[in-house]
Design an enzyme around this catalytic site. Structure first.
Site, short mmCIF file in Angstrom:
data_model
loop_
_atom_site.label_atom_id
_atom_site.label_comp_id
_atom_site.label_asym_id
_atom_site.label_seq_id
_atom_site.Cartn_x
_atom_site.Cartn_y
_atom_site.Cartn_z
N HIS A 53 51.79 83.52 17.92
CA HIS A 53 52.96 83.54 18.79
C HIS A 53 52.81 82.68 20.04
O HIS A 53 53.81 82.17 20.56
CB HIS A 53 53.26 84.98 19.24
N CYS B 53 33.55 86.01 30.54
CA CYS B 53 32.92 86.63 31.71
C CYS B 53 32.70 88.10 31.36
O CYS B 53 32.75 88.46 30.19
CB CYS B 53 33.74 86.42 32.98
C1 RB5 Z 1 30.79 89.59 37.39
O1 RB5 Z 1 30.13 90.70 37.88
C2 RB5 Z 1 32.18 89.97 36.90
O2 RB5 Z 1 32.99 90.27 38.00
C3 RB5 Z 1 32.77 88.86 36.08
O3 RB5 Z 1 31.95 88.61 34.99
C4 RB5 Z 1 34.14 89.08 35.51
O4 RB5 Z 1 34.20 90.30 34.83
C5 RB5 Z 1 35.27 88.84 36.40
O5 RB5 Z 1 36.44 89.02 36.06
#
Ligand code: RB5
Length: 143
Positions: A98, A65
């Site tokens: 680990h 993400c």
């Molecule tokens: C999306 O804007 C962002 O919040 C997501 O990609 C991530 O970083 C969440 O932890």
């Protein structure tokens, strides 16, 4: 070997790169999405990858993400999942040696593509050390 990957929009570009790396190394990659840069909610993709690793369907996975934090939180709710947020090389090495990490998490907005490539390839080839770490990893699932 089978491998499952997923991302939200913040990790989409890096996920595409990671899929290419894995395929070039001979992995059969299942990509659960997302499939573009439109805004989506990361928990849905994190949940699917983590559930399918937890069930044993896939031995390893990768989640991306924007920061890697949301995907890590989601994935580590699943028993048997050891998701490691690795935005640097040494963490990637230690997470395998680990912690026997079975899901690699990265922040697509935090690392460049060359570093990401090093992290992925290093994580894939670094073995679990076992020994004293075997006992500690076993304790992770004894809640
Ligand atoms: C999306 O804007 C962002 O919040 C997501 O990609 C991530 O970083 C969440 O932890």
């Amino acid at each position: 070997m089978k491998f499952i990957i997923g991302s939200d929009h913040g990790g989409y570009a890096l996920k595409e790169q990671v899929r290419g790396i894995l395929e070039s190394l001979g992995y059969a990659v299942e990509d659960v999405g997302c499939h573009g840069e439109d805004s989506v909610d990361y928990p849905r993709f994190g949940k699917e990858v983590a559930a399918r690793v937890a069930s044993g369907e896939f031995p390893r996975g990768c989640l991306i993400c924007g920061s890697g934090v949301g995907m890590s939180i989601m994935a580590n709710r699943f028993q048997g999942v050891r998701a490691a947020l690795c935005n640097d090389l040494y963490t990637a090495i230690l997470s395998r040696r680990h912690n026997n990490a079975n899901i690699l998490v990265m922040g697509g907005r935090l690392i460049g593509s060359e570093l990401a490539k090093e992290i992925v390839t290093t994580w894939l080839r670094t073995p679990f050390e076992g020994g004293r770490h075997e006992r500690r990893v076993a304790q992770l699932d004894n809640l």
